[in-house]
Design a protein around this motif. Structure first.
Motif, PDB file in Angstrom:
ATOM      1  N   GLN A 169       0.822  -1.209   0.000  1.00 40.07           N
ATOM      2  CA  GLN A 169       0.000   0.000   0.000  1.00 40.07           C
ATOM      3  C   GLN A 169       0.858   1.261   0.000  1.00 40.07           C
ATOM      4  OE1 GLN A 169      -3.036  -0.051   3.045  1.00 40.07           O
ATOM      5  NE2 GLN A 169      -3.992  -1.924   2.269  1.00 40.07           N
ATOM      6  N   GLN A 170       1.956   1.248   0.759  1.00 34.68           N
ATOM      7  CA  GLN A 170       2.827   2.421   0.779  1.00 34.68           C
ATOM      8  C   GLN A 170       3.517   2.617  -0.562  1.00 34.68           C
ATOM      9  OE1 GLN A 170       3.176   4.756   3.460  1.00 34.68           O
ATOM     10  NE2 GLN A 170       3.968   5.805   1.642  1.00 34.68           N
ATOM     11  N   PHE A 171       3.934   1.526  -1.187  1.00 33.99           N
ATOM     12  CA  PHE A 171       4.518   1.631  -2.526  1.00 33.99           C
ATOM     13  C   PHE A 171       3.508   2.221  -3.499  1.00 33.99           C
ATOM     14  CE2 PHE A 171       7.593  -2.106  -1.620  1.00 33.99           C
ATOM     15  CZ  PHE A 171       8.550  -1.220  -1.148  1.00 33.99           C
ATOM     16  N   ALA A 172       2.267   1.764  -3.443  1.00 33.10           N
ATOM     17  CA  ALA A 172       1.233   2.292  -4.335  1.00 33.10           C
ATOM     18  C   ALA A 172       1.064   3.794  -4.141  1.00 33.10           C
ATOM     19  CB  ALA A 172      -0.090   1.558  -4.091  1.00 33.10           C
ATOM     20  N   LYS A 173       1.118   4.255  -2.898  1.00 37.58           N
ATOM     21  CA  LYS A 173       1.025   5.699  -2.611  1.00 37.58           C
ATOM     22  C   LYS A 173       2.206   6.453  -3.217  1.00 37.58           C
ATOM     23  CE  LYS A 173      -1.113   7.751   0.280  1.00 37.58           C
ATOM     24  NZ  LYS A 173      -2.291   8.654   0.269  1.00 37.58           N
ATOM     25  N   TRP A 174       3.407   5.901  -3.101  1.00 42.13           N
ATOM     26  CA  TRP A 174       4.591   6.563  -3.641  1.00 42.13           C
ATOM     27  C   TRP A 174       4.624   6.511  -5.170  1.00 42.13           C
ATOM     28  CZ3 TRP A 174       8.254   3.793   0.319  1.00 42.13           C
ATOM     29  CH2 TRP A 174       8.285   4.525   1.519  1.00 42.13           C
ATOM     30  N   PHE A 175       4.198   5.384  -5.735  1.00 40.56           N
ATOM     31  CA  PHE A 175       4.309   5.200  -7.182  1.00 40.56           C
ATOM     32  C   PHE A 175       3.187   5.892  -7.948  1.00 40.56           C
ATOM     33  CE2 PHE A 175       6.248   0.716  -6.275  1.00 40.56           C
ATOM     34  CZ  PHE A 175       7.342   1.312  -5.669  1.00 40.56           C
ATOM     35  N   HIS A 176       1.983   5.895  -7.367  1.00 48.90           N
ATOM     36  CA  HIS A 176       0.804   6.434  -8.054  1.00 48.90           C
ATOM     37  C   HIS A 176      -0.008   7.281  -7.074  1.00 48.90           C
ATOM     38  CE1 HIS A 176       1.710   3.643 -11.336  1.00 48.90           C
ATOM     39  NE2 HIS A 176       1.795   2.685 -10.424  1.00 48.90           N
ATOM     40  N   PRO A 177       0.527   8.415  -6.664  1.00 49.52           N
ATOM     41  CA  PRO A 177      -0.123   9.211  -5.605  1.00 49.52           C
ATOM     42  C   PRO A 177      -1.529   9.674  -5.960  1.00 49.52           C
ATOM     43  CG  PRO A 177       1.664  10.433  -6.665  1.00 49.52           C
ATOM     44  CD  PRO A 177       1.785   9.028  -7.127  1.00 49.52           C
ATOM     45  N   ASP A 178      -1.794   9.941  -7.224  1.00 49.34           N
ATOM     46  CA  ASP A 178      -3.139  10.394  -7.599  1.00 49.34           C
ATOM     47  C   ASP A 178      -4.155   9.262  -7.501  1.00 49.34           C
ATOM     48  OD1 ASP A 178      -2.137  12.920  -8.088  1.00 49.34           O
ATOM     49  OD2 ASP A 178      -1.821  12.552 -10.231  1.00 49.34           O
TER      50      ASP A 178
END
Length: 380
Positions: free
Chosen positions: A335-344
């Protein structure tokens, strides 16, 4: 004293016979594919890697240490902040017998046997060393069974089964099933969004494995397509290490890293102060000082070749708790990677809330922030 009737005597005899009957062993299949017969739940457990307690405590709660008679010393050396977090709730662990690592010869079979275990759990990566030392046979000679657990080497194949096995060993299969279901649910929160955007570009991600523990460290230790490499893929990124290694980890040439030109750089960190000889790592984990951690991350990014990478110059560098790589709590990292990789795409997803909910629902220790940090505060 009243006389016992024939009927009463018959009932008493049946009860005594039932109590005298030994418990039937249950057959489990461990992470090494071995079938093992064990009386469940186990009564005296040696925990071959102390970091397994993050799972054991989710299954056994406040009774996590009731049947543990000894554990490896790795929680203090590999993840000191987590050890201290557990020590606050379970002060008795300060006196719990500790032993060394089977994989490097510091484990004493004689000391382990003296604790009279009926089961020893051991991480799968130690299997070769255990076989070479005859550990299974030596334990069997005193009536103890060896069970392999794996949250690290091949999580896809072994993660859920290892949770189930620990659930049986510690007498709570129901909670094990609930934990497995919760993990699937949390992974789906990322997977479902990514599946709805099939044409989306995956940023190139380089992840460095535990930098700053030892001096004169050669760049660049990274992960292949499993473990953190797989977490990056599940978070919607392309793991650069997977282009060069088909195994757990490997060392990437510094020049190759420059040529690969990652869009995002990630390092893993923890409190390794009882292990490190230089203390240049990013110290993150429960209760970590994130301002200090950010400064440590900045110092790591000033090394070559990182100081030449456009991603670092743009502030797209992050640190994540190293111990996600050995627990079923990998979904928090995803989930944190998803936030960093695709913040929008993941603006409404909060990994901190997810990890806090996990603690509130399953774990007997309090949640404390400190598991992630970014080079710029805007990226947190």
């Amino acid at each position: 004293m009243p006389m016992l009737t024939v009927k009463t005597l018959a009932k008493l005899a049946a009860l005594l016979a039932l109590l005298a009957t030994p418990a039937l062993a249950e057959q489990i299949t461990d992470a090494a594919g071995r079938t093992v017969d064990i009386d469940m739940p186990a009564k005296r457990v040696l925990v071959g890697e102390a970091r397994q307690v993050s799972v054991i405590s989710a299954l056994a709660g406040k009774h996590a240490f009731d049947t543990i008679v000894g554990w490896r010393d790795d929680l203090m050396t590999k993840d000191l902040d987590t050890y201290r977090n557990y020590l606050e709730v379970f002060p008795q662990i300060a006196d719990l017998p500790r032993f060394g690592y089977v994989g490097n010869g510091t484990f004493s079979v004689e000391a382990a046997i003296a604790l009279k275990p009926d089961v020893m759990t051991l991480n799968l990566e130690s299997q070769k060393a255990a076989e070479e030392s005859g550990l299974e046979e030596k334990l069997a000679a005193v009536g103890a069974k060896l069970v392999y657990i794996d949250f690290r080497v091949d999580p896809d194949a072994n993660m859920e089964n290892s949770i189930s096995v620990l659930g049986k060993l510690f007498g709570n299969e129901k909670t094990a099933d609930e934990l497995i279901a919760y993990r699937r649910q949390q992974l789906a929160r990322v997977a479902d969004v990514l599946a709805a955007h099939p044409g989306m570009r995956e940023p190139k991600v380089y992840i460095e494995r535990a930098p700053g523990i030892v001096g004169d460290e050669v760049c660049c230790q990274t992960f292949g397509p499993v473990n953190f490499g797989k977490m990056i893929a599940l978070g919607g990124g392309h793991n650069i290490g997977s282009d060069f290694f088909d195994k757990f980890s490997g060392e990437l040439n510094a020049e190759q890293l420059i040529v690969s030109n990652p869009d995002i750089v990630v390092v893993t960190g923890a409190n390794w102060s009882r292990q490190s000889d230089v203390n240049k790592f990013v110290s993150i984990g429960p209760g970590a000082d994130l301002d200090a951690a950010r400064a440590q991350l900045q110092a790591l990014m000033e090394r070559r070749p990182f100081n030449a990478l456009p991603a670092v110059k743009a502030g797209k560098a992050h640190a994540i708790w190293h111990q996600f790589y050995g627990t079923p709590y990998d979904f928090v990292a995803v989930q944190q990677f998803a936030k960093w990789f695709h913040p929008d795409l993941f603006a409404d997803l909060d990994p901190e809330d997810t990890f806090r909910e996990l603690h509130d629902t399953f774990l007997p220790v309090p949640y404390k922030t400190g598991y992630f940090v970014s080079l710029t505060t805007e990226s947190n």
